[in-house]
Design a protein around this motif. Sequence first.
Motif, PDB file in Angstrom:
ATOM      1  N   LEU A 206       0.848  -1.188   0.000  1.00  0.00           N
ATOM      2  CA  LEU A 206       0.000   0.000   0.000  1.00  0.00           C
ATOM      3  C   LEU A 206       0.882   1.237   0.000  1.00  0.00           C
ATOM      4  N   VAL A 207       0.417   2.306  -0.655  1.00  0.00           N
ATOM      5  CA  VAL A 207       1.117   3.590  -0.574  1.00  0.00           C
ATOM      6  C   VAL A 207       0.129   4.711  -0.862  1.00  0.00           C
ATOM      7  N   TYR A 208       0.223   5.772  -0.067  1.00  0.00           N
ATOM      8  CA  TYR A 208      -0.590   6.961  -0.323  1.00  0.00           C
ATOM      9  C   TYR A 208       0.084   7.820  -1.381  1.00  0.00           C
ATOM     10  N   SER A 209      -0.713   8.610  -2.099  1.00  0.00           N
ATOM     11  CA  SER A 209      -0.190   9.502  -3.117  1.00  0.00           C
ATOM     12  C   SER A 209       0.734  10.540  -2.504  1.00  0.00           C
ATOM     13  N   SER A 210       1.756  10.915  -3.260  1.00  0.00           N
ATOM     14  CA  SER A 210       2.674  11.971  -2.830  1.00  0.00           C
ATOM     15  C   SER A 210       2.267  13.334  -3.374  1.00  0.00           C
ATOM     16  N   ALA A 211       1.241  13.383  -4.230  1.00  0.00           N
ATOM     17  CA  ALA A 211       0.786  14.654  -4.794  1.00  0.00           C
ATOM     18  C   ALA A 211      -0.021  15.420  -3.747  1.00  0.00           C
ATOM     19  N   SER A 250       4.155  -5.409  -5.138  1.00  0.00           N
ATOM     20  CA  SER A 250       4.613  -4.137  -4.593  1.00  0.00           C
ATOM     21  C   SER A 250       4.139  -2.982  -5.450  1.00  0.00           C
ATOM     22  N   VAL A 251       3.891  -1.846  -4.797  1.00  0.00           N
ATOM     23  CA  VAL A 251       3.540  -0.611  -5.507  1.00  0.00           C
ATOM     24  C   VAL A 251       4.187   0.551  -4.778  1.00  0.00           C
ATOM     25  N   ASP A 252       4.685   1.526  -5.533  1.00  0.00           N
ATOM     26  CA  ASP A 252       5.197   2.762  -4.944  1.00  0.00           C
ATOM     27  C   ASP A 252       4.873   3.910  -5.882  1.00  0.00           C
ATOM     28  N   VAL A 253       4.803   5.116  -5.328  1.00  0.00           N
ATOM     29  CA  VAL A 253       4.411   6.296  -6.093  1.00  0.00           C
ATOM     30  C   VAL A 253       5.629   7.203  -6.258  1.00  0.00           C
ATOM     31  N   ALA A 258       2.938  11.676 -10.188  1.00  0.00           N
ATOM     32  CA  ALA A 258       2.370  11.495 -11.527  1.00  0.00           C
ATOM     33  C   ALA A 258       2.362  10.039 -11.987  1.00  0.00           C
ATOM     34  N   ALA A 259       3.123   9.189 -11.308  1.00  0.00           N
ATOM     35  CA  ALA A 259       3.262   7.806 -11.765  1.00  0.00           C
ATOM     36  C   ALA A 259       3.381   6.874 -10.570  1.00  0.00           C
ATOM     37  N   TRP A 272       3.346   3.145 -14.495  1.00  0.00           N
ATOM     38  CA  TRP A 272       1.976   3.512 -14.839  1.00  0.00           C
ATOM     39  C   TRP A 272       1.820   5.024 -14.826  1.00  0.00           C
ATOM     40  N   ASP A 273       1.281   5.563 -15.909  1.00  0.00           N
ATOM     41  CA  ASP A 273       0.931   6.977 -15.982  1.00  0.00           C
ATOM     42  C   ASP A 273      -0.453   7.143 -15.358  1.00  0.00           C
TER      43      ASP A 273
END
Length: 323
Positions: A206-211, A250-253, A258-259, A272-273
Amino acid sequence: MKLAPLNTVQNAHDDSIWAAAWVPPTDDSGPLLLTGSLDETVRLWNSNGPDKLQTNTGHCLGVVSVAAHPSGRIAASASIDSFIRVFDVATNNTIATLEAPPSEVWQLQFNPQGTTLAAAGGGSASVKLWDTAEWKLIATLEAPRPEGLKPSERSGSKKFALSVAWSPDGRQVASGAMDGTISVFDVPRAKFLHHLEGHCMPVRSLVYSSAPLDSRVLFSASDDGHVHVYDAERKTLITSLSGHSSWVLSVDVSPDGAAIATGSSDKSVRLWDLKMRAATQILTSHTDQVWAVAFGPTLQTDVRSCLLASVSDDKSVSFYKYS
């Protein structure tokens, strides 16, 4: 946006590498990469080269998670021996050893303010929080079973906490479970808020957006092959991203928000865009499943770029430049 492959370190560990996290730069050092392996060690890498700086020992079973404090001066590693080791990055001296019974600690994350360490508590189906000033356990956040389950599903055998992530303001924690549910907690009140549903298999990352404008957005990676994008406050599924042919581990922002990057048991890393809601790149430098992807901080030489690292069962660490 694109990923440019830089280097791959073969046999970076003696066994499968399951964890990776970037240590933020300090006055004494640029950003460093932490990796954790089933060979029971944590290793520290300088991306220039890349060069192995040190090997940290202390666990008696495989290391499944590593996390770096926002200061860049301390880090933590979790092992399936049920212990968390907190250590000084520069000296490798142990600062604290935390025990988290009754079962394995599967993922660690410091809050953005650096005051609290969260651990996904395995079979206890909880998130445990430690104060980083005195390394005392200050809360255990327990997720209730989702409503509407059949009696046969209430046994708890599938309720196993695998992943954890902090919201950018540090007020909420999300935890992913073996049964596919995601639990969201209010940290100041130590209160369960709600479940996020949609996955049907384990949620491993899990990861929260950095935007800044998307701070409620939560990304999840699951064994069902999908990446979900949620509004974690409104309990809504924004979109589901598919393309991997097997488990998404795994997922990271990216720092610019933006990706996202994902690693999968299909042996690929995908970029991923988020505006296009599609994978724009597939990288195949690994020969076995990719357990972790991690974006580093923006580069001082190019604020529009950063590094990405990926680690795998093939014992290698790959570095890429994101721009």
